[in-house]
Scaffold this motif. Structure first.
Motif: not given
Length: 205
Positions: A142-157
Motif C-alpha cells: 500500500t505504501s508503494v501505491v501511495e508513493e506512485l499516486k502522490q508523486q512527491n519529491p523523490y517518489y521514485q527512489e
C-alpha cells in the motif's frame, strides 16, 4: 462422451513507463465483476494486487482460492489466472506490474537471474496473502501505491526501496512455502517406500 474443452488462455501485454519501469493501475475503473470470465489470462510482468474492498475468488493453476479486502496477491509473470468477486459485489483493486530482473538488476547484478520463483512450483493458495498473517506485506504494498499516486519529491527512489523490500519479503515467503512443499513430497515418498519390501516379496513368487 464429448471431450472436455481446454480452457482458453489470453495473453495481456503491459508496457512499462520508460523513466521508472513500474506500472500502477488504480481507481474505480479497477472494480472486478462478480461474473466469472470464461478465459484465464496471464501477463508479461509480475503482478502484485491489493484488494481494497469486498471479496471473491481467484482461479490459479486449477485451484480456486478465496480473497477478501486487505489481501495482497503475488502472481509471477506467465501464470494463468482469473479473478471474480462474490455474488452482488464488485471488489476494488490496485495493481502493480514490474519485472524484477529489469528493475533490480543493478542492485543484484549477476544474482538477479535466479531472483524469481519457479512457476511450476507456485501453488495457487500461496499467491494470496492476507493482511492479518502478513501485515508487513500489506503495509509495503500500500505504501508503494501511495508513493506512485502522490508523486512527491523523490517518489521514485522511495517507491524503488519499498518495492525492493516488498519483493524480498515475497520471495522469502515463497522460499519457505517451497521448502515445506519439498518436505511434504519427501514424506510422501517415504510412505510409498514402506511397502517396497512387501512388493519385493510378492515378486519372488
Amino acid at each position: 462422451m464429448p471431450r472436455k474443452k481446454k480452457p482458453v488462455i489470453e495473453y495481456r501485454h503491459y508496457s512499462l513507463p520508460i523513466n521508472f519501469p513500474v506500472l500502477l493501475l488504480s481507481g474505480e475503473r479497477w472494480r472486478i465483476s462478480d461474473i466469472k470470465s470464461e478465459h484465464l489470462h496471464f501477463h508479461n510482468h509480475l503482478e502484485i494486487g491489493i484488494c481494497h474492498s469486498d471479496s471473491g475468488s481467484m482461479e490459479i493453476k486449477g485451484e480456486t482460492v478465496p480473497f477478501k479486502a486487505g489481501d495482497v496477491t503475488f502472481l509471477p509473470r506467465y501464470l494463468p489466472h482469473t479473478t471474480y468477486s462474490s455474488p452482488n459485489e464488485a471488489s476494488l483493486w490496485s495493481y502493480l506490474f514490474f519485472s524484477p530482473e529489469d528493475l533490480f538488476q543493478q542492485t543484484f547484478k549477476s544474482a538477479y537471474s535466479s531472483f524469481e520463483p519457479n512457476l511450476w512450483r507456485v501453488q495457487g493458495k500461496h499467491c494470496i496473502l492476507n493482511k492479518e498473517q502478513y501485515p508487513k506485506i500489506y503495509s509495503l504494498a500500500t505504501s508503494v501505491v501511495e508513493e506512485l499516486k502522490q508523486q512527491n519529491p523523490y517518489y521514485q527512489e522511495s517507491a524503488y526501496g519499498l518495492l525492493l523490500s516488498l519483493y524480498i519479503e515475497l520471495i522469502r515467503i515463497h522460499s519457505t512455502n517451497e521448502m515445506l512443499a519439498e518436505q511434504e513430497t519427501e514424506q510422501g515418498l517415504k510412505g510409498d517406500f514402506v511397502i517396497s519390501p512387501a512388493l519385493e516379496y510378492i515378486t519372488t513368487f
